[in-house]
Design a protein around this motif. Structure first.
Motif, PDB file in Angstrom:
ATOM      1  N   ALA A 195       7.752  15.120  12.151  1.00 27.38           N
ATOM      2  CA  ALA A 195       9.167  15.360  12.220  1.00 27.38           C
ATOM      3  C   ALA A 195       9.970  16.601  11.176  1.00 27.38           C
ATOM      4  N   ALA A 196       9.748  16.290  10.042  1.00 32.56           N
ATOM      5  CA  ALA A 196      10.452  17.382   8.994  1.00 32.56           C
ATOM      6  C   ALA A 196       9.607  19.173   9.121  1.00 32.56           C
ATOM      7  N   LEU A 197       8.816  18.775   9.945  1.00 33.53           N
ATOM      8  CA  LEU A 197       8.687  20.452  10.395  1.00 33.53           C
ATOM      9  C   LEU A 197       9.206  20.338  11.271  1.00 33.53           C
ATOM     10  N   GLU A 198       9.556  19.986  12.873  1.00 35.02           N
ATOM     11  CA  GLU A 198       9.910  20.554  13.529  1.00 35.02           C
ATOM     12  C   GLU A 198      11.970  20.517  13.046  1.00 35.02           C
ATOM     13  N   GLY A 199      11.853  19.874  12.034  1.00 38.15           N
ATOM     14  CA  GLY A 199      13.521  20.097  12.298  1.00 38.15           C
ATOM     15  C   GLY A 199      13.453  21.520  11.078  1.00 38.15           C
ATOM     16  N   HIS A 200      12.302  21.981  10.453  1.00 41.01           N
ATOM     17  CA  HIS A 200      12.969  23.637  10.609  1.00 41.01           C
ATOM     18  C   HIS A 200      12.130  24.268  11.033  1.00 41.01           C
ATOM     19  N   GLY A 201      12.182  23.949  12.186  1.00 41.99           N
ATOM     20  CA  GLY A 201      11.802  24.828  13.104  1.00 41.99           C
ATOM     21  C   GLY A 201      10.111  25.200  13.670  1.00 41.99           C
ATOM     22  N   VAL A 202       9.368  24.096  13.592  1.00 44.60           N
ATOM     23  CA  VAL A 202       8.043  24.517  13.276  1.00 44.60           C
ATOM     24  C   VAL A 202       7.816  23.484  14.775  1.00 44.60           C
ATOM     25  N   SER A 203       6.941  24.863  16.018  1.00 48.87           N
ATOM     26  CA  SER A 203       6.435  24.026  16.554  1.00 48.87           C
ATOM     27  C   SER A 203       5.625  23.102  16.928  1.00 48.87           C
ATOM     28  N   LYS A 204       5.111  22.213  18.276  1.00 44.53           N
ATOM     29  CA  LYS A 204       4.014  21.328  18.109  1.00 44.53           C
ATOM     30  C   LYS A 204       2.954  21.658  17.625  1.00 44.53           C
ATOM     31  N   ASP A 205       3.168  22.733  18.628  1.00 45.88           N
ATOM     32  CA  ASP A 205       2.442  24.206  19.191  1.00 45.88           C
ATOM     33  C   ASP A 205       2.091  24.794  18.217  1.00 45.88           C
ATOM     34  N   ALA A 206       2.605  25.335  17.046  1.00 48.00           N
ATOM     35  CA  ALA A 206       1.810  26.050  15.970  1.00 48.00           C
ATOM     36  C   ALA A 206       1.807  25.271  15.022  1.00 48.00           C
ATOM     37  N   ILE A 207       2.014  23.737  15.241  1.00 44.45           N
ATOM     38  CA  ILE A 207       0.650  22.396  13.959  1.00 44.45           C
ATOM     39  C   ILE A 207      -0.308  22.625  14.910  1.00 44.45           C
ATOM     40  N   LEU A 208      -0.803  22.402  16.424  1.00 45.99           N
ATOM     41  CA  LEU A 208      -1.248  21.952  16.831  1.00 45.99           C
ATOM     42  C   LEU A 208      -2.594  23.423  16.828  1.00 45.99           C
ATOM     43  N   LEU A 266      -5.597   9.020   3.563  1.00 42.50           N
ATOM     44  CA  LEU A 266      -6.097  10.186   4.098  1.00 42.50           C
ATOM     45  C   LEU A 266      -5.318  10.922   5.156  1.00 42.50           C
ATOM     46  N   GLU A 267      -4.059   9.798   5.547  1.00 39.33           N
ATOM     47  CA  GLU A 267      -3.431  10.287   6.418  1.00 39.33           C
ATOM     48  C   GLU A 267      -2.153  11.324   5.347  1.00 39.33           C
ATOM     49  N   ALA A 268      -2.292  10.266   4.077  1.00 39.57           N
ATOM     50  CA  ALA A 268      -1.049  11.179   3.086  1.00 39.57           C
ATOM     51  C   ALA A 268      -1.733  12.902   3.045  1.00 39.57           C
ATOM     52  N   MET A 269      -2.905  12.692   2.876  1.00 43.05           N
ATOM     53  CA  MET A 269      -3.418  13.982   2.518  1.00 43.05           C
ATOM     54  C   MET A 269      -3.723  14.889   3.628  1.00 43.05           C
ATOM     55  N   THR A 270      -3.339  14.274   4.514  1.00 47.30           N
ATOM     56  CA  THR A 270      -2.918  15.491   6.330  1.00 47.30           C
ATOM     57  C   THR A 270      -2.384  16.057   6.010  1.00 47.30           C
ATOM     58  N   SER A 271      -1.005  14.880   6.022  1.00 39.05           N
ATOM     59  CA  SER A 271       0.226  15.542   6.465  1.00 39.05           C
ATOM     60  C   SER A 271       1.029  15.966   4.720  1.00 39.05           C
ATOM     61  N   ILE A 284       1.397  -1.065  -0.263  1.00 33.39           N
ATOM     62  CA  ILE A 284       0.091   0.223   0.053  1.00 33.39           C
ATOM     63  C   ILE A 284       0.906   0.490   0.232  1.00 33.39           C
ATOM     64  N   ALA A 285       1.053   2.013  -0.687  1.00 31.44           N
ATOM     65  CA  ALA A 285       2.200   2.622  -1.250  1.00 31.44           C
ATOM     66  C   ALA A 285       2.527   4.135  -0.310  1.00 31.44           C
ATOM     67  N   VAL A 286       3.477   3.631   0.863  1.00 27.12           N
ATOM     68  CA  VAL A 286       3.122   5.044   1.692  1.00 27.12           C
ATOM     69  C   VAL A 286       4.304   5.334   0.590  1.00 27.12           C
ATOM     70  N   GLU A 287       3.742   7.260   0.216  1.00 25.76           N
ATOM     71  CA  GLU A 287       4.847   7.616  -0.268  1.00 25.76           C
ATOM     72  C   GLU A 287       5.606   7.965   0.712  1.00 25.76           C
ATOM     73  N   PRO A 288       7.319   8.299   0.917  1.00 23.84           N
ATOM     74  CA  PRO A 288       8.098   9.372   1.796  1.00 23.84           C
ATOM     75  C   PRO A 288       7.367   9.861   2.207  1.00 23.84           C
ATOM     76  N   GLY A 289       7.255   9.711   3.745  1.00 23.89           N
ATOM     77  CA  GLY A 289       7.504  11.003   4.257  1.00 23.89           C
ATOM     78  C   GLY A 289       5.560  11.652   4.371  1.00 23.89           C
ATOM     79  N   ALA A 290       4.939  11.053   3.582  1.00 24.74           N
ATOM     80  CA  ALA A 290       3.398  10.739   3.686  1.00 24.74           C
ATOM     81  C   ALA A 290       2.427   9.929   5.063  1.00 24.74           C
ATOM     82  N   ASP A 291       3.183  10.577   6.191  1.00 24.90           N
ATOM     83  CA  ASP A 291       2.408  10.113   7.236  1.00 24.90           C
ATOM     84  C   ASP A 291       2.860  10.786   8.279  1.00 24.90           C
ATOM     85  N   MET A 292       2.013  11.330   9.107  1.00 25.47           N
ATOM     86  CA  MET A 292       1.635  12.077  10.472  1.00 25.47           C
ATOM     87  C   MET A 292       3.235  12.618  10.980  1.00 25.47           C
TER      88      MET A 292
END
Ligand code: PGA
Length: 894
Positions: A104-117, A646-651, A91-99
């Motif tokens: 993790a990628a966003l945190e790597g760019h300095g985006v905090s969990k709070d900003a995500i929430l 659905l997870e790919a669309m969300t992430s 079930i082809a999960v594209e690389p990085g296409a999960d939450m």
């Protein structure tokens, strides 16, 4: 050109192919089996380039009409089983296409969990299911296929027998035998009701259980509980653009059945919870709130006297049964023994469930609190409410114009609305919107069209009262090209009280949002100015700012048919970018609704890549995307696959909203300039061929099975809106579908080669392909479509065209364009053959190509005979079967 390495046959394909062969032998006889095998191996040899393997035609020539039908069916089933095997492979999960990766990628760019929430707090992500007619397979066929998939999963788990003691391999063979004997073509036309029922199966089997489970997973990853930002929408029963069979009754039916599905699901879940929550007051601490709920339930059962949770659930169950009865007019399948009052709204139901959940959480450090079935049920109620899915309304702007003109005329306000210019229209419509006095009268005799449009908005108003404000929130205006197109819808909505003029200083209210669908190149270009003018109207600007967001829909298929692949892709991108400051100015978040199909010519391709390739700043946590036809089964056919998609669309939405811009300003500027040039070159080449070539329309109508496609009973709506044969008036679906059948797939690539060829700065192109997600995604889709096209086969369709001289010239131009596109793409991506760097897709496509060729050749033969006037019913059936089989084998053809 480098030759491709040999492909390894997927073992599942071999296994299922063998069982299918056995079935063909058992039911079709040894002769058919041998013929099929012969053609199959000759085709495979030919595809592998085995010397002298040019036998396909000989094998096919030997088939009589009955054998032809059986043969096509066999190859279609083979393709279907090959699709199944392929889906199992990964079930082809594209690389990085999960939450987790996205966070993790966003945190790597300095985006905090709070900003995500914080983003998720305001987010809305919605796949919207539509009934666009591109699914050629009957539901019964898909069901058999899914049963085979389940059986194979059982086999994977090491079992050799089913729970009922049947040998798994035999059970699979049985399903294949059933498939063999199930009629693949619909005899009767499909009704809107059928489409509604079909999609409900996806809600019951997939969305209702999957969404709450996904949220539970995301809560763990996020460490917090976000609101229900991911929901599901539907058009089925509300989309009337070109479908006269969608009327008020269908809207009512769709909403009532949806409500029934949601409530039945909750009732079932409650029933199991009742069985599970056997806690006794003798052994557990039970808070007062739960005891009160238990007391209110009126459950007299003596055996449950010390089981307050069960009693509370019995009470909730009874109230939900009453709700079911009140909203759908029917008793639920497992009625309650108690009588109770219905819930007023989903929030009231949720409150009771939360009391129970808090009770469970209050003891022993909350061991029983963690999610569980009750947590999922609470999430389901938040997500699906009593309405299940938000149903959009859609109609064409021309219809609104006629309806408004008639209303104005009958009310004695304006005798000839159609004759007014835009300026006068806006002034008149605004005057009407400023007053609550409706234009319609019960005593006026309206045309059928106006009466039907009025009936449906009244039905919508009733539905909102019954099922709550979430059941209908958007009204899409097809072919929107002016501010008056938007205002006209507000006028029509006002007739049912869904637009309220602000009187006595109160601001006006729009219960349902009017949403323009921009779908030609010119309309996409004017979108920013239209929206600026619309927001500039004080009454609208006020509504939009108070609401905090506004949606704009952009159409992939029609813009492609209008301007070709590259220009369409670029215009959609540019329109989104240019709309962003317009929204910022209006103080509202922009919500783009992407109207895309499965085929590349209709915006198909990886949704993950497409969302990530959106211009920076245009995805602000809010996005809706159509999901339709064969894509629904492909993406949401099983729970695992649905969860991945659905997870790919969300992430992707999270990344697109929060990731910093990848391009430097300098690159953005030079890439944009380059794309303007490329788009211009592509547009010119495409328009020249399609709209500027004498005889092109006839060429298209005779080369492809476009006329025969209209006969397929794959959707409730008529194939065409008008009687005209102009390409401009043809719906985008049959346009793309028929090019795919003849393996030209022109809408997916034509014009790109011309543009790339003429572009001199190849180093710049290479930079774009390397660094720019937009261009990368555009080129990846182009590559997929090129790999599925085959001009060698397409050439075999040429004798179907009457004017052979014109056909040669036009085909020559197409072939030249294909060659340019192919060569330029390879040069650009540094590959020696198509898909060299995408081995999974390469294998998938190369595995199925050999099976498509004989189908194409048979289709051509049958088309010849049909068009020569032979009236044997089997010929028409054979053509329709071949269309079905080729579409199945191509996977995303419509
Ligand atoms: P429409 O859809 O014709 O319903 O607007 C176009 C498409 O999705 O191809």
């Amino acid at each position: 050109m480098a030759s491709a390495p040999p492909i390894t046959q997927n073992p599942d394909i071999r296994f299922l192919g063998r069982l299918l062969g056995d079935v063909i032998r058992a039911y079709g006889g040894e002769n058919l089996y041998r013929q099929t095998e012969y053609i199959r191996s000759a085709s495979v040899d030919r595809a592998r380039g085995v010397a002298g393997a040019d036998l396909v035609d000989t094998g096919l020539d030997a088939l009589n009409l009955d054998d032809t039908l059986a043969f096509v069916r066999g190859f279609m089933l083979f393709s279907m089983l090959a699709n199944l095997a392929e889906d199992r492979q990964g079930i082809a999960v594209e690389p990085g296409a999960d939450m987790a990766s996205a966070i993790a990628a966003l945190e790597g760019h300095g985006v905090s969990k709070d900003a995500i929430l914080a983003l998720l707090d305001k987010a809305l992500i919605v796949p919207v299911l539509t009934a666009h007619p591109t699914e050629v397979r009957r539901k019964s066929m898909i069901d058999h296929k899914n049963r085979i998939a389940d059986l194979m999963l059982l086999m994977d788990s090491g079992k050799s027998e089913t729970d009922n003691g049947e040998v798994i391999e035999e059970a699979i063979a049985r399903q294949i035998a059933l498939l063999w004997q199930t009629r693949p073509l619909r005899r009767e036309r499909l009704y809107v009701q059928d489409e509604i029922e079909n999609v409900l199966a996806y809600f019951r089997d997939t969305f209702l259980p999957v969404l709450p489970a996904l949220y539970a997973r995301w809560e763990r990853v996020l460490g917090a509980r976000p609101q229900s930002f991911l929901r599901v929408g539907s058009w089925i029963g509300g989309d009337r653009d070109g479908n006269p069979y969608v009327q008020a009754d269908q809207l009512r039916f769709a909403l009532s059945r949806a409500c029934e599905a949601a409530l039945s699901y909750y009732l079932d879940e409650l029933h199991s919870l009742g069985a599970e929550l056997s806690l006794s007051t003798e052994l557990a601490h039970v808070p007062d709130a739960v005891l009160e709920l238990a007391e209110r339930s009126g459950d007299p059962s003596a055996s449950r006297r010390d089981e307050p949770y069960r009693r509370a659930i019995t009470g909730v169950y009874a109230r939900l049964c009453a709700t079911h009865e009140a909203l759908t007019g029917k008793a639920p399948s497992r009625p309650s023994t108690l009588s109770a009052d219905p819930y007023d709204d989903p929030a009231a139901l949720r409150r009771d469930l939360v009391v129970i959940a808090q009770g469970l959480a209050s003891d022993a450090e909350g061991v029983l609190a963690t999610g569980g079935a009750l947590g999922r049920l609470i999430r389901a109620v938040e997500t699906f409410g009593f309405h299940l899915a938000t149903l959009d309304m859609r109609q064409n702007s021309d219809v609104h114009e006629r309806v408004v003109a008639e209303l104005l005329k009958q009310a004695g306000v304006e005798a000839d609305y159609a004759a007014l210019d835009e300026f006068a229209r806006i002034a008149l419509l605004r005057r009407e919107l400023a007053s609550n006095r409706p234009l319609g009268s019960r005593f006026a005799a309206y045309s059928e069209e106006t009466a039907s449009e009025l009936a449906i908005v009244h039905a919508a108003a009733e539905a909102l009262k019954t099922y709550g404000p979430q059941c209908i929130t958007h009204y899409i205006i097809s072919k929107a090209e002016s501010v008056s197109d938007l205002l006209e819808v507000n006028i029509v909505l006002k007739e049912a009280g869904l637009w309220q003029a602000g009187v006595d200083g109160a601001p006006p209210q729009a219960t349902i949002m009017a949403v323009p669908l921009f779908e030609t190149i010119a309309d996409l270009e004017s979108a920013p100015s239209i929206m600026t003018a619309y927001f500039g109207l004080p009454e609208i600007g006020g509504i939009v700012t108070r609401r905090g967001h506004q949606e704009v829909m952009i159409g992939y298929s029609d813009s492609n048919k209008d301007g070709g692949y590259l220009t369409s892709t670029w215009s959609l991108h540019e329109a989104s970018k240019a709309l962003q400051p317009v929204f910022a100015q209006a103080g509202a978040a922009m919500q783009l609704f992407h109207g895309r199909g499965g085929a590349v010519g209709r915006g198909g391709g990886s949704a993950f890549a497409a969302i990530r390739a959106q211009p920076p700043g245009t995805v602000q946590g809010r996005i809706r995307v159509t999901e339709q036809g064969e894509i629904i089964a492909a993406k949401f056919g099983t729970r695992d696959v649905a969860a991945v998609n659905l997870e790919a669309m969300t992430s992707a939405t999270l990344l697109a909203s929060l990731e910093p811009e990848a391009l430097s300003e300098r690159d953005a500027a030079r890439f944009t300039a380059a794309m303007d040039t490329l788009s211009h070159g592509s547009f010119t080449a495409y328009r020249d061929l399609v709209y500027g070539t004498e005889g092109f329309k006839e060429f298209f109508r005779e080369l492809t099975p476009i006329q025969e496609i209209s006969g397929l009973k794959i959707g409730s709506r008529p194939a065409s809106r008008t009687k005209s044969t102009r390409i401009e008036d043809l719906r985008a679906i049959p346009w793309v579908f028929s090019w795919a059948q003849a393996r030209v797939m022109l809408p997916g690539w034509y014009g790109v080669g011309h543009a790339l060829h003429a572009f001199e700065d190849k180093a710049l192109l290479a930079d774009m392909a390397q660094a720019w997600p937009f261009f990368r995604s555009a080129m990846a889709n182009l590559e997929m479509v090129l790999a599925k096209s085959d001009l060698g086969i397409a050439r075999r369709y040429l004798p179907l065209v009457q004017d052979q001289a014109a056909a040669d010239v036009i085909f020559g131009r197409i072939a030249d364009g294909w060659g340019k596109t192919h060569d330029e793409l390879l040069a650009l991506t540094g590959q020696s053959r198509l898909l060299e760097y995408n081995p999974a897709l390469e294998t998938s496509i190369r595995l199925r190509l050999p099976y498509i060729e004989p189908l194409n050749l048979l289709q051509i033969e049958l088309l010849k005979r049909h068009r020569a006037g032979e009236d044997d019913a089997r010929i028409k059936e054979g053509i329709e079967l071949s269309i079905n089989a080729i579409a199945t084998a191509l996977r995303n053809s419509g």
